[in-house]
Design an enzyme around this catalytic site. Structure first.
Site, PDB file in Angstrom:
ATOM      1  N   ASP A 123       0.875  -1.181   0.000  1.00  0.00           N
ATOM      2  CA  ASP A 123       0.000   0.000   0.000  1.00  0.00           C
ATOM      3  C   ASP A 123       0.911   1.231   0.000  1.00  0.00           C
ATOM      4  O   ASP A 123       2.110   1.133   0.250  1.00  0.00           O
ATOM      5  CB  ASP A 123      -0.914   0.002   1.237  1.00  0.00           C
ATOM      6  CG  ASP A 123      -1.837   1.224   1.279  1.00  0.00           C
ATOM      7  OD1 ASP A 123      -2.481   1.508   0.248  1.00  0.00           O
ATOM      8  OD2 ASP A 123      -1.896   1.910   2.312  1.00  0.00           O
ATOM      9  N   SER A 124       0.286   2.389  -0.212  1.00  0.00           N
ATOM     10  CA  SER A 124       1.049   3.632  -0.164  1.00  0.00           C
ATOM     11  C   SER A 124       1.420   4.008   1.282  1.00  0.00           C
ATOM     12  O   SER A 124       2.219   4.907   1.487  1.00  0.00           O
ATOM     13  CB  SER A 124       0.218   4.753  -0.779  1.00  0.00           C
ATOM     14  OG  SER A 124      -0.938   4.956   0.022  1.00  0.00           O
ATOM     15  N   CYS A 127      -4.294  -1.627  -2.000  1.00  0.00           N
ATOM     16  CA  CYS A 127      -4.414  -0.188  -2.247  1.00  0.00           C
ATOM     17  C   CYS A 127      -5.301  -0.039  -3.474  1.00  0.00           C
ATOM     18  O   CYS A 127      -5.012  -0.623  -4.525  1.00  0.00           O
ATOM     19  CB  CYS A 127      -3.019   0.377  -2.525  1.00  0.00           C
ATOM     20  SG  CYS A 127      -3.001   2.082  -3.091  1.00  0.00           S
ATOM     21  N   GLU A 172      -2.811   9.007   8.057  1.00  0.00           N
ATOM     22  CA  GLU A 172      -1.350   8.842   8.137  1.00  0.00           C
ATOM     23  C   GLU A 172      -0.742   9.655   9.274  1.00  0.00           C
ATOM     24  O   GLU A 172       0.340   9.352   9.744  1.00  0.00           O
ATOM     25  CB  GLU A 172      -0.693   9.241   6.802  1.00  0.00           C
ATOM     26  CG  GLU A 172      -0.924   8.247   5.681  1.00  0.00           C
ATOM     27  CD  GLU A 172      -0.131   6.932   5.816  1.00  0.00           C
ATOM     28  OE1 GLU A 172       0.921   6.935   6.476  1.00  0.00           O
ATOM     29  OE2 GLU A 172      -0.605   5.912   5.283  1.00  0.00           O
ATOM     30  N   CYS A 221     -10.949   3.124  -0.543  1.00  0.00           N
ATOM     31  CA  CYS A 221      -9.543   3.423  -0.238  1.00  0.00           C
ATOM     32  C   CYS A 221      -9.272   2.666   1.055  1.00  0.00           C
ATOM     33  O   CYS A 221     -10.066   2.752   1.998  1.00  0.00           O
ATOM     34  CB  CYS A 221      -9.344   4.923  -0.042  1.00  0.00           C
ATOM     35  SG  CYS A 221      -7.733   5.347   0.656  1.00  0.00           S
ATOM     36  N   HIS A 256      -7.371   3.105   3.373  1.00  0.00           N
ATOM     37  CA  HIS A 256      -7.163   3.917   4.584  1.00  0.00           C
ATOM     38  C   HIS A 256      -8.495   4.211   5.298  1.00  0.00           C
ATOM     39  O   HIS A 256      -8.512   4.449   6.502  1.00  0.00           O
ATOM     40  CB  HIS A 256      -6.534   5.275   4.232  1.00  0.00           C
ATOM     41  CG  HIS A 256      -5.052   5.234   3.995  1.00  0.00           C
ATOM     42  ND1 HIS A 256      -4.501   4.702   2.863  1.00  0.00           N
ATOM     43  CD2 HIS A 256      -4.013   5.685   4.754  1.00  0.00           C
ATOM     44  CE1 HIS A 256      -3.174   4.825   2.925  1.00  0.00           C
ATOM     45  NE2 HIS A 256      -2.853   5.417   4.051  1.00  0.00           N
TER      46      HIS A 256
HETATM   47  N1  DGL Z   1      -4.747   3.309   0.575  1.00  0.00           N
HETATM   48  C1  DGL Z   1      -4.744   3.724  -0.771  1.00  0.00           C
HETATM   49  C2  DGL Z   1      -5.985   3.360  -1.522  1.00  0.00           C
HETATM   50  O1  DGL Z   1      -6.614   2.382  -1.170  1.00  0.00           O
HETATM   51  C3  DGL Z   1      -4.072   4.968  -1.229  1.00  0.00           C
HETATM   52  C4  DGL Z   1      -4.175   6.228  -0.498  1.00  0.00           C
HETATM   53  C5  DGL Z   1      -3.261   7.261  -1.105  1.00  0.00           C
HETATM   54  O2  DGL Z   1      -2.048   7.026  -1.048  1.00  0.00           O
HETATM   55  O3  DGL Z   1      -3.726   8.256  -1.649  1.00  0.00           O
HETATM   56  O4  DGL Z   1      -6.349   3.979  -2.469  1.00  0.00           O
END
Ligand code: DGL
Length: 271
Positions: free
Chosen positions: A12-13, A75, A154, A186, A188
């Site tokens: 993931d990012s 992600c 984050e 997402c 997150h």
């Molecule tokens: N967690 C990521 C997603 O599911 C990316 C969030 C990001 O880095 O912008 O899209």
């Protein structure tokens, strides 16, 4: 013969993919796990697709070198632009989070009025919309980019009053469409789940694609006979971040309810 003890890799990012890892720990307790969050270059959402593809390859190469037996692109932003290419070019099974998320939404929805929230990259790709309408042509899909959510997560502010305000303001236009189901598109966003639920109302089904994605992982482990049935000794969960180990650990240990974690900083090509 390659061992089934090899770990499953998650990328993931940043910390978002931990929402998928949490499900993996629950559904697949025998499996060893390696996680890489590219925290130093998070967010991916506003970045051009070509760059997200390149970063996703860098993470993939790092985990392939650790001899993973399966890769989960945990992600949505990376899944939207890089899944097909990576799937075609590596020789282990690769899974993304979008198709399982769309499937879970259709299972939960009665009215097929479905809202999708995600990063700019995911929303721009239109992948959720096409997955949903491929499976259910009558689906009415309303999508909204929420660029302020990932920085809140984050920076470990998921429970703050700022988070409540930002989520309420951002989601206000979506409520007008009266979806019965909202895809948290997402990885997150499940960390903001109580706030999102509160804003949308209890009657709206919230979809966290993690659970459905891990069911796919489980089915593929069966299909390719890759299950770690012969698990002896300690199970390993290794976490890597390109950013601060300390920040990563404070969010991750809380989210995964782990008293002790193995977190290491690494640098990827170019960061
Ligand atoms: N967690 C990521 C997603 O599911 C990316 C969030 C990001 O880095 O912008 O899209």
């Amino acid at each position: 013969m390659l061992s089934n003890k090899r770990p499953i890799g998650f990328i993931d990012s940043g910390v978002g993919g931990l929402t998928v890892v949490k499900e993996a720990m629950r559904q697949l307790p025998n499996e060893n796990i390696i996680y890489l969050g590219d925290t130093a270059r998070c967010p991916y959402g506003p970045r051009p697709a070509e760059q997200v593809i390149e970063f996703t390859w860098q993470m993939t190469r790092f985990l392939l070198a650790q001899e993973i037996k399966m890769l989960v692109i945990a992600c949505n932003t990376a899944t939207a632009v890089a899944l097909d290419e990576i799937k075609k070019n590596v020789d282990i099974p690769v899974i993304g989070v979008i198709e399982p998320g769309a499937r879970a939404a259709l299972k939960a929805s009665n009215t097929h009025q479905i809202a999708v929230i995600g990063t700019q990259g995911t929303v721009k790709s239109g992948v959720y919309q096409s997955e949903l309408q491929k499976k259910a042509p009558d689906a009415q899909v309303e999508s909204l980019a929420c660029p302020k959510f990932v920085p809140l997560v984050e920076s470990n502010q998921s429970h703050s009053s700022i988070a409540k305000k930002v989520v309420a303001e951002t989601l206000a236009p979506l409520k007008v469409a009266r979806p019965d189901t909202l895809i948290m598109g997402c990885t997150h966003y499940p960390l903001l789940r109580p706030i999102i639920q509160n804003v949308m109302g209890d009657e709206v089904h919230l979809i966290d694609s993690g659970a459905e994605t891990v069911s796919d992982v489980s089915a593929l482990l069966d299909y390719f006979q890759l299950n770690n049935y012969h698990h002896t000794g300690e199970k390993t969960c290794q976490f890597y971040t390109t950013g601060s180990e300390k920040m990563f650990e404070s969010i991750a240990s809380d989210w995964l309810a782990l008293a002790k974690m193995n977190v290491k900083h690494i640098d990827l090509e170019g960061n």
